[in-house]
Design a protein around this motif. Structure first.
Motif, PDB file in Angstrom:
ATOM      1  N   GLY A 169       0.901  -1.213  -0.186  1.00 26.54           N
ATOM      2  CA  GLY A 169       0.102  -0.169  -0.042  1.00 26.54           C
ATOM      3  C   GLY A 169       0.962   1.305  -0.037  1.00 26.54           C
ATOM      4  N   ASP A 170       2.049   1.319   0.546  1.00 27.32           N
ATOM      5  CA  ASP A 170       2.831   2.473   0.776  1.00 27.32           C
ATOM      6  C   ASP A 170       3.696   2.727  -0.552  1.00 27.32           C
ATOM      7  OD1 ASP A 170       4.523   0.541   1.325  1.00 27.32           O
ATOM      8  OD2 ASP A 170       5.869   1.779   2.474  1.00 27.32           O
ATOM      9  N   ARG A 171       3.256   1.706  -1.581  1.00 23.07           N
ATOM     10  CA  ARG A 171       3.888   2.159  -2.942  1.00 23.07           C
ATOM     11  C   ARG A 171       2.969   2.478  -3.858  1.00 23.07           C
ATOM     12  NH1 ARG A 171       8.813   1.778  -0.659  1.00 23.07           N
ATOM     13  NH2 ARG A 171       9.854  -0.133  -0.582  1.00 23.07           N
ATOM     14  N   ILE A 172       1.862   3.109  -3.576  1.00 26.83           N
ATOM     15  CA  ILE A 172       0.769   3.764  -4.210  1.00 26.83           C
ATOM     16  C   ILE A 172       0.218   4.961  -3.573  1.00 26.83           C
ATOM     17  CG2 ILE A 172      -1.400   3.296  -5.243  1.00 26.83           C
ATOM     18  CD1 ILE A 172      -1.188   0.359  -4.927  1.00 26.83           C
TER      19      ILE A 172
ATOM     20  N   VAL B  14      19.090  -0.220   9.407  1.00 26.93           N
ATOM     21  CA  VAL B  14      17.694  -0.181   9.271  1.00 26.93           C
ATOM     22  C   VAL B  14      17.235  -1.024   8.215  1.00 26.93           C
ATOM     23  CG1 VAL B  14      17.235   1.962  10.598  1.00 26.93           C
ATOM     24  CG2 VAL B  14      17.082   1.905   8.408  1.00 26.93           C
ATOM     25  N   GLU B  15      18.143  -1.155   7.258  1.00 25.37           N
ATOM     26  CA  GLU B  15      17.719  -1.800   5.908  1.00 25.37           C
ATOM     27  C   GLU B  15      16.908  -3.047   5.868  1.00 25.37           C
ATOM     28  OE1 GLU B  15      16.798  -2.249   1.782  1.00 25.37           O
ATOM     29  OE2 GLU B  15      17.569  -0.307   3.000  1.00 25.37           O
ATOM     30  N   PRO B  16      17.243  -3.872   6.925  1.00 26.21           N
ATOM     31  CA  PRO B  16      16.473  -5.006   6.974  1.00 26.21           C
ATOM     32  C   PRO B  16      15.055  -4.877   7.515  1.00 26.21           C
ATOM     33  CG  PRO B  16      18.817  -5.480   7.923  1.00 26.21           C
ATOM     34  CD  PRO B  16      18.498  -3.977   7.618  1.00 26.21           C
ATOM     35  N   LEU B  17      14.926  -3.818   8.137  1.00 29.41           N
ATOM     36  CA  LEU B  17      13.519  -3.501   8.725  1.00 29.41           C
ATOM     37  C   LEU B  17      12.582  -3.094   7.611  1.00 29.41           C
ATOM     38  CD1 LEU B  17      14.351  -1.843  11.915  1.00 29.41           C
ATOM     39  CD2 LEU B  17      14.246  -4.170  11.607  1.00 29.41           C
ATOM     40  N   ARG B  18      13.187  -2.657   6.456  1.00 27.11           N
ATOM     41  CA  ARG B  18      12.354  -2.036   5.541  1.00 27.11           C
ATOM     42  C   ARG B  18      11.581  -3.060   4.675  1.00 27.11           C
ATOM     43  NH1 ARG B  18      12.749   3.107   4.319  1.00 27.11           N
ATOM     44  NH2 ARG B  18      12.674   2.798   2.157  1.00 27.11           N
ATOM     45  N   LYS B  19      11.718  -4.312   4.948  1.00 31.73           N
ATOM     46  CA  LYS B  19      10.996  -5.309   4.027  1.00 31.73           C
ATOM     47  C   LYS B  19       9.529  -5.198   4.630  1.00 31.73           C
ATOM     48  CE  LYS B  19      15.016  -8.491   3.232  1.00 31.73           C
ATOM     49  NZ  LYS B  19      15.653  -9.775   3.489  1.00 31.73           N
TER      50      LYS B  19
ATOM     51  N   ARG C  69       5.018  -2.055   7.684  1.00 25.72           N
ATOM     52  CA  ARG C  69       4.457  -1.180   8.724  1.00 25.72           C
ATOM     53  C   ARG C  69       5.742  -0.512   9.616  1.00 25.72           C
ATOM     54  NH1 ARG C  69       5.408  -3.010  13.894  1.00 25.72           N
ATOM     55  NH2 ARG C  69       5.740  -5.025  13.135  1.00 25.72           N
ATOM     56  N   LEU C  70       7.023  -1.396   9.318  1.00 19.16           N
ATOM     57  CA  LEU C  70       8.131  -0.708   9.785  1.00 19.16           C
ATOM     58  C   LEU C  70       8.545   0.511   8.829  1.00 19.16           C
ATOM     59  CD1 LEU C  70       9.977  -3.788  11.038  1.00 19.16           C
ATOM     60  CD2 LEU C  70       8.913  -2.108  12.299  1.00 19.16           C
ATOM     61  N   ARG C  71       8.518   0.424   7.464  1.00 14.07           N
ATOM     62  CA  ARG C  71       8.690   1.373   6.765  1.00 14.07           C
ATOM     63  C   ARG C  71       7.920   2.575   7.112  1.00 14.07           C
ATOM     64  NH1 ARG C  71       8.382  -2.380   2.575  1.00 14.07           N
ATOM     65  NH2 ARG C  71       6.458  -1.343   1.662  1.00 14.07           N
ATOM     66  N   LYS C  72       6.773   2.578   7.416  1.00 14.88           N
ATOM     67  CA  LYS C  72       6.110   3.676   7.846  1.00 14.88           C
ATOM     68  C   LYS C  72       6.709   4.220   9.209  1.00 14.88           C
ATOM     69  CE  LYS C  72       1.426   4.928   9.563  1.00 14.88           C
ATOM     70  NZ  LYS C  72       0.171   4.503   9.599  1.00 14.88           N
ATOM     71  N   SER C  73       7.035   3.298  10.088  1.00  8.88           N
ATOM     72  CA  SER C  73       7.562   3.789  11.516  1.00  8.88           C
ATOM     73  C   SER C  73       8.879   4.724  11.174  1.00  8.88           C
ATOM     74  CB  SER C  73       7.667   2.682  12.454  1.00  8.88           C
ATOM     75  OG  SER C  73       6.221   1.926  12.705  1.00  8.88           O
ATOM     76  N   ILE C  74       9.668   3.961  10.330  1.00  9.31           N
ATOM     77  CA  ILE C  74      10.905   4.465  10.193  1.00  9.31           C
ATOM     78  C   ILE C  74      10.941   6.050   9.340  1.00  9.31           C
ATOM     79  CG2 ILE C  74      13.071   4.167   8.877  1.00  9.31           C
ATOM     80  CD1 ILE C  74      12.834   1.073   9.002  1.00  9.31           C
TER      81      ILE C  74
ATOM     82  N   GLY D 148       9.527  12.776  10.222  1.00 13.51           N
ATOM     83  CA  GLY D 148       8.371  13.436  10.981  1.00 13.51           C
ATOM     84  C   GLY D 148       7.286  12.785  10.726  1.00 13.51           C
ATOM     85  N   LYS D 149       6.304  12.850  11.535  1.00  8.42           N
ATOM     86  CA  LYS D 149       4.863  12.339  11.445  1.00  8.42           C
ATOM     87  C   LYS D 149       4.236  12.863   9.898  1.00  8.42           C
ATOM     88  CE  LYS D 149       2.397  15.938  13.843  1.00  8.42           C
ATOM     89  NZ  LYS D 149       1.713  16.265  15.140  1.00  8.42           N
ATOM     90  N   ARG D 150       4.408  13.774   9.267  1.00 15.97           N
ATOM     91  CA  ARG D 150       4.156  14.211   8.076  1.00 15.97           C
ATOM     92  C   ARG D 150       4.746  13.456   6.825  1.00 15.97           C
ATOM     93  NH1 ARG D 150       2.740  20.673   8.423  1.00 15.97           N
ATOM     94  NH2 ARG D 150       1.380  20.766  10.311  1.00 15.97           N
TER      95      ARG D 150
END
Length: 319
Positions: free
Chosen positions: A47-50, A279-284, A287-292, A298-300
């Motif tokens: 979803g975060d790629r769209i 952090v690269e392993p977390l980016r799979k 949910r973690l990409r969003k948090s990173i 920043g939150k925006r």
């Protein structure tokens, strides 16, 4: 393998990779770049790629007031001629067929430069961004943190690009903000006659160098376009420096412009690069990409999420 991007011209020899120039290409008939293929790709991407919104926006659109469309990504593509929407599918290289397309296209450029492969030419972090836009849609004035061969696949598009060394248009502070906060920037009509104005038809394209600001408008038909991007080592280092400066500035530590204090610049670049590796392993995980993103930018930074959810229907977490 045939040459997908035709760049063997005098402008390529004199301008690449520092100034924009027009190209032609053989991608307009590629089945991977049709509406049915895009609809299938929408179903595969997380979803975060769209990202999508109304195409009825201003050239200087305030990102906090960008109008949305009450459609799912699938509906946007199915109704693209009448949806009044703008959509980008990000990081399409995660799908092997599109990775092959991007690498084949850039191999054309590498060979034109006398190299055997994209890696020999220094093209790393190859990414693809696929755009589908309704008629009369606008992509606001912005800049991108990579080099880009932009190719028009379907429909006509107006692509206006401006000199990144013209400090009346683009300051170092504005570059940093655009790369680390939100890409949209304010366009002064006085800039208009300073631009390179390009009317692109299918089979035509444009090389857009790193950090050259631009805005884009579709014409009377729906549009499909592809941005074939990469980063050189120098570009990745510069982006790391802008990120470091932004992080420190937001925490109350003023920073000089890049190049003013070279040793300190090198320290900041190294710190950001080490953090990125950690952090690269977390980016799979989406949910973690969003948090990173929220932690670093920043939150925006997750502005394209709606009510806490990605603009797209929930997808598998593989990136």
């Amino acid at each position: 393998m045939s040459s997908l991007l035709h760049v063997q011209n005098q402008e390529f020899q004199s301008h690449f990779p520092l100034r924009p120039f027009r190209i032609s290409h053989d991608l307009a008939g590629d089945p991977r770049l049709t509406l049915p293929a895009i609809l299938e790709l929408v179903g595969k991407l997380p979803g975060d790629r769209i990202e999508y919104n109304s195409g009825k926006v201003g050239i200087s659109q305030d990102p906090s007031t960008t109008p949305l469309v009450d459609l799912t990504p699938d509906e946007v593509i199915a109704r693209i001629e009448t949806a009044g929407a703008w959509m980008v599918l990000k990081r399409i290289e995660v799908e092997p067929a599109y990775r092959d397309l991007l690498e084949d296209a850039l191999t054309s450029v590498a060979k034109a430069r006398g190299h055997k492969s994209v890696s020999d030419a220094g093209f790393s972090d190859i990414q693809g961004f696929l755009f589908a836009s309704s008629p009369n849609s606008t992509t606001p004035f912005h800049l991108d943190g990579e080099d880009n061969f932009f190719v028009q696949i379907h429909g006509d598009k107006q692509f206006n690009v401006y000199d990144n060394e013209d400090r009346a248009i683009l300051s170092e502070d504005l570059i940093e903000h655009s790369l680390t906060r939100h890409r949209n920037m304010t366009f002064d009509p006085a800039f208009e006659n300073r631009g390179m104005h390009n009317s692109l038809k299918p089979g035509e394209g444009l090389f857009v160098p790193y950090l050259w600001p631009h805005y884009v408008q579709t014409k009377e038909s729906y549009s499909i376009s592809l941005a074939i991007t990469w980063k050189s080592r120098a570009v990745k280092r510069r982006n790391s420096l802008y990120l470091a400066n932004s992080l420190l500035r937001r925490r109350g530590f003023p920073q000089a412009a890049p190049g003013m204090h070279r040793v300190w610049d090198e320290t900041k670049i190294l710190a950001v690069q080490m953090g990125a590796l950690a952090v690269e392993p977390l980016r799979k995980s989406e949910r973690l990409r969003k948090s990173i993103r929220a932690l670093v930018l920043g939150k925006r930074a997750n502005y394209y999420y709606r009510n806490g959810k990605a603009a797209g229907t929930a997808k598998a977490e593989a990136s």
